[in-house]
Design an enzyme around this catalytic site. Structure first.
Site, short mmCIF file in Angstrom:
data_model
loop_
_atom_site.label_atom_id
_atom_site.label_comp_id
_atom_site.label_asym_id
_atom_site.label_seq_id
_atom_site.Cartn_x
_atom_site.Cartn_y
_atom_site.Cartn_z
N GLU A 103 0.86 -1.12 0.06
CA GLU A 103 -0.04 -0.15 0.05
C GLU A 103 0.78 1.34 0.08
O GLU A 103 0.53 2.21 0.36
CB GLU A 103 -1.00 0.06 1.30
CG GLU A 103 -0.48 -0.03 2.39
CD GLU A 103 -1.46 0.01 3.60
OE1 GLU A 103 -2.15 1.04 3.74
OE2 GLU A 103 -1.33 -1.06 4.36
N CYS B 261 -3.53 -3.32 4.40
CA CYS B 261 -2.69 -4.36 4.91
C CYS B 261 -2.93 -5.79 4.60
O CYS B 261 -2.39 -7.11 4.80
CB CYS B 261 -2.51 -4.41 6.49
SG CYS B 261 -2.09 -2.88 7.12
N THR C 281 3.86 4.13 15.85
CA THR C 281 3.51 2.76 15.23
C THR C 281 4.29 2.55 13.55
O THR C 281 4.14 1.65 13.27
CB THR C 281 2.12 2.36 15.36
OG1 THR C 281 1.51 3.15 14.02
CG2 THR C 281 0.99 2.75 16.47
N HIS D 149 -2.75 -9.92 12.24
CA HIS D 149 -2.25 -8.72 11.81
C HIS D 149 -1.59 -7.75 13.17
O HIS D 149 -2.48 -7.67 13.90
CB HIS D 149 -3.07 -7.90 10.92
CG HIS D 149 -2.63 -6.54 10.51
ND1 HIS D 149 -1.57 -6.26 9.96
CD2 HIS D 149 -3.29 -5.23 10.80
CE1 HIS D 149 -1.36 -4.75 9.77
NE2 HIS D 149 -2.53 -4.28 10.15
N ASN E 175 5.10 -1.25 12.73
CA ASN E 175 4.00 -1.85 11.49
C ASN E 175 4.58 -1.82 10.12
O ASN E 175 5.22 -0.74 9.51
CB ASN E 175 2.80 -0.84 11.59
CG ASN E 175 1.64 -1.38 10.99
OD1 ASN E 175 1.71 -2.58 10.29
ND2 ASN E 175 0.59 -0.79 10.78
N1 CAA Z 1 1.62 3.70 30.62
C1 CAA Z 1 0.98 2.47 30.10
N2 CAA Z 1 0.03 2.48 29.13
C2 CAA Z 1 -0.28 3.60 28.79
C3 CAA Z 1 0.23 5.04 29.24
C4 CAA Z 1 1.08 4.96 30.26
N3 CAA Z 1 1.56 6.08 30.71
N4 CAA Z 1 -0.70 5.88 28.52
C5 CAA Z 1 -1.47 5.24 27.75
N5 CAA Z 1 -1.41 3.97 27.78
C6 CAA Z 1 -2.11 3.02 27.29
C7 CAA Z 1 -3.78 3.14 26.98
O1 CAA Z 1 -4.52 2.80 27.96
C8 CAA Z 1 -4.08 2.25 25.77
O2 CAA Z 1 -4.00 0.92 26.07
P1 CAA Z 1 -5.46 0.35 25.86
O3 CAA Z 1 -5.83 0.43 24.54
O4 CAA Z 1 -5.03 -1.31 26.27
O5 CAA Z 1 -6.56 0.57 26.61
C9 CAA Z 1 -2.60 2.54 24.99
O6 CAA Z 1 -1.69 2.82 25.96
C10 CAA Z 1 -2.98 3.46 23.86
O7 CAA Z 1 -3.39 4.81 24.31
P2 CAA Z 1 -4.36 5.54 23.54
O8 CAA Z 1 -5.61 4.94 23.12
O9 CAA Z 1 -4.82 6.74 24.54
O10 CAA Z 1 -3.52 6.06 22.36
P3 CAA Z 1 -3.75 7.05 21.11
O11 CAA Z 1 -5.20 7.24 21.32
O12 CAA Z 1 -2.71 8.38 21.21
O13 CAA Z 1 -3.25 6.09 20.04
C11 CAA Z 1 -3.82 4.37 18.43
C12 CAA Z 1 -3.42 4.94 19.91
C13 CAA Z 1 -4.99 4.91 18.14
C14 CAA Z 1 -3.74 2.94 18.25
C15 CAA Z 1 -2.82 5.35 17.44
O14 CAA Z 1 -1.56 4.68 17.76
C16 CAA Z 1 -3.17 5.11 15.96
O15 CAA Z 1 -3.82 5.73 15.56
N6 CAA Z 1 -2.39 4.08 15.31
C17 CAA Z 1 -2.53 3.92 13.78
C18 CAA Z 1 -3.83 3.09 13.53
C19 CAA Z 1 -3.80 1.67 13.98
O16 CAA Z 1 -2.51 1.06 14.06
N7 CAA Z 1 -4.94 0.95 13.90
C20 CAA Z 1 -4.87 -0.46 14.24
C21 CAA Z 1 -6.08 -1.09 13.60
S1 CAA Z 1 -6.41 -0.45 11.83
C22 CAA Z 1 -5.11 -1.66 11.22
O17 CAA Z 1 -4.61 -2.49 11.83
C23 CAA Z 1 -4.66 -1.57 9.93
C24 CAA Z 1 -3.18 -0.80 9.94
O18 CAA Z 1 -2.19 -1.53 9.87
C25 CAA Z 1 -3.17 0.59 10.15
#
Ligand code: CAA
Length: 429
Positions: free
Chosen positions: A81, A113, A156, A242, A295
């Site tokens: 992609e 993916c 990521t 994945h 990733n």
């Molecule tokens: N200590 C320990 N853990 C902590 C922490 C700390 N100080 N602060 C936060 N955390 C934890 C949170 O509790 C959370 O864990 P849970 O999900 O188990 O509750 C985790 O860390 C992440 O925290 P947030 O959800 O607050 O993080 P965020 O909102 O900043 O971003 C995300 C997380 C949405 C995954 C972001 O990284 C993102 O957008 N990533 C890209 C999209 C993605 O990978 N999506 C996955 C599904 S889609 C897919 O798989 C296709 C692909 O390849 C993209």
């Protein structure tokens, strides 16, 4: 007929960023990245490492390390992609760089993916229905995952390619021919418009879409099985998924466990201890490479598979499930069996020595690479030098001249300099 994976190899960019350094630079608690997301390092591609170079290097390793004759490759597909051209496929550069035979069926697949897994299914069918005529398929999953600087997706990021040879000599892994479940639904969870070098993502929604797709694909797979009990979780010694970030695989296994148990299991409930134990046995051990690469989109599932294959699987570890997810979205759930004796290939498969030899970037160096990469793709460039980017690989992207991408050792010259077909001598000279 048995069909499956005969050879597999991974190629990573030569540099990485430590996620604790990134957290510090962004003013974020490092535990959020290392524990919350489960990621430790991210691979960073310099401007001389693109999807083509990653794919070529991985493919060469798969063919060389497993002593496979290049002339045996009758199908070549690159799932990606992050292709380099709206029209020309990455696969055709790979075809030339490897010197594959002209009648090799060559193309690129795209579905976020899921692109490489789709190609694996096609290769499997091509061989199983007898049309391969003894030839093998080379499938390469190659990607560079990019989000804007400071975006929640930034920790990521990753880059790399996994190359696999699919054949009727599946020395590593054999696919179950009876079940593969599919799921498709149009969702806006993650996308990259033609004008953008970086992905747009609705992060939390994308997690929800991933888990819904897992449920859908698993239900379809079990529905198709003549004896569904053979594919229940207690029959699976490993469950791989994945892996956009390592913690996502834990969420996926939790949902897989719930569907299998036929009940919702809250994190606060006593039953959640069983989910944790199951994750620690069947999924957790195969996430260590994903955690230090990041990733790699199409290749993430297969990097987890490499982790499993390199760890000397015992005879008891045999039946595995594989879940592939592509945003947008499409997903599949299938079952495969490790081939007895596959542990003799452990050394050929293990990418850890190469990953340990990567060079660490400072955050300033990483941001500079991102800025330069963003400025590419708008026309001709200077000629890049490997020494300026601290690279050792022999196959690299050299820059654009006359809107043509140049690669070391590839003759991407104007038509007059090339030969075309059996009539070329009379028509072009
Ligand atoms: N200590 C320990 N853990 C902590 C922490 C700390 N100080 N602060 C936060 N955390 C934890 C949170 O509790 C959370 O864990 P849970 O999900 O188990 O509750 C985790 O860390 C992440 O925290 P947030 O959800 O607050 O993080 P965020 O909102 O900043 O971003 C995300 C997380 C949405 C995954 C972001 O990284 C993102 O957008 N990533 C890209 C999209 C993605 O990978 N999506 C996955 C599904 S889609 C897919 O798989 C296709 C692909 O390849 C993209």
């Amino acid at each position: 007929m048995k069909v499956g994976i005969e050879a597999i190899a991974f190629h990573s960019p030569e540099h990485y960023v430590e996620l604790t350094d990134l957290a510090e630079a962004r003013g974020i608690d490092p535990d959020k990245f290392t524990k919350g997301l489960g990621q430790l390092k991210m691979a960073v591609a310099t401007p001389m490492e693109d999807t083509v170079t990653l794919a070529v290097n991985a493919a060469r390793k798969a063919l060389e390390n497993f002593d496979i004759d290049y002339d045996d490759i009758g199908t070549l597909v690159v799932g990606t992609e992050s292709g380099v051209d709206h029209s020309k496929p990455v696969a055709v550069y790979v075809h030339e760089a490897l010197g594959l035979r002209p009648n090799c069926h060559t193309y690129e697949t795209k579905h976020a993916c899921f692109g490489a897994m789709a190609a694996v299914f096609s290769a499997n069918d091509w061989i199983a229905c007898g049309r391969a005529d003894g030839s093998k398929a080379l499938i390469v999953a190659a990607d560079i995952a990019r989000y804007p600087i400071g975006d929640p997706g930034e920790p990521t990021q990753g880059a790399g390619a996994v190359a696999m040879v699919i054949s009727d000599t599946p020395n590593l892994l054999q696919f179950d021919s009876e079940i593969s479940g599919y799921y498709t639904k149009q969702v806006m969870d993650f996308w990259r418009p033609l004008y953008s070098t970086k992905a747009f993502v609705d992060g939390h929604y994308s997690i929800e879409c991933y888990l819904n797709a897992l449920e859908g694909a698993l239900a379809d797979a079990l529905h198709k099985a003549t004896i569904p009990e053979l594919y229940r979780m207690n029959q699976l010694q490993a469950c791989i998924y994945h892996v956009p970030f390592a913690k996502m695989a834990a969420k996926a296994h939790h949902r897989h466990f719930e569907v299998d148990a036929g009940e919702k299991i809250d994190k606060e409930s006593q039953r959640f201890a069983d989910v944790r134990t199951s994750f620690a046995e069947k999924t957790g051990p195969w996430l260590s490479l994903n955690a230090i690469v990041g990733n790699i989109y199409t290749g993430s599932l297969f990097l987890s598979l490499i982790d499993l294959l390199r760890r000397s699987p015992s005879a008891a570890l045999r039946q595995i499930s594989m879940f592939s997810y592509g945003s947008g979205c499409a997903a599949s759930m299938n079952v495969a069996y490790l081939t007895p004796g596959c542990d003799r290939f452990r050394q050929q498969i293990d990418p850890e020595p190469e990953l340990n030899a990567r060079r660490k970037l400072s955050i300033d160096q990483y941001e500079n690479i991102m800025r330069i990469s963003d400025s590419l793709g708008r026309g001709d460039t200077q000629e890049f030098l490997a020494s300026e980017w601290d690279l050792t690989s022999e196959f690299l992207y050299l820059g654009n001249k006359n809107h043509i991408r140049r690669y070391s050792g590839l003759e991407c010259g104007p038509p007059a300099a090339r030969e075309y077909g059996p009539l070329s001598a009379s028509t072009h000279h």
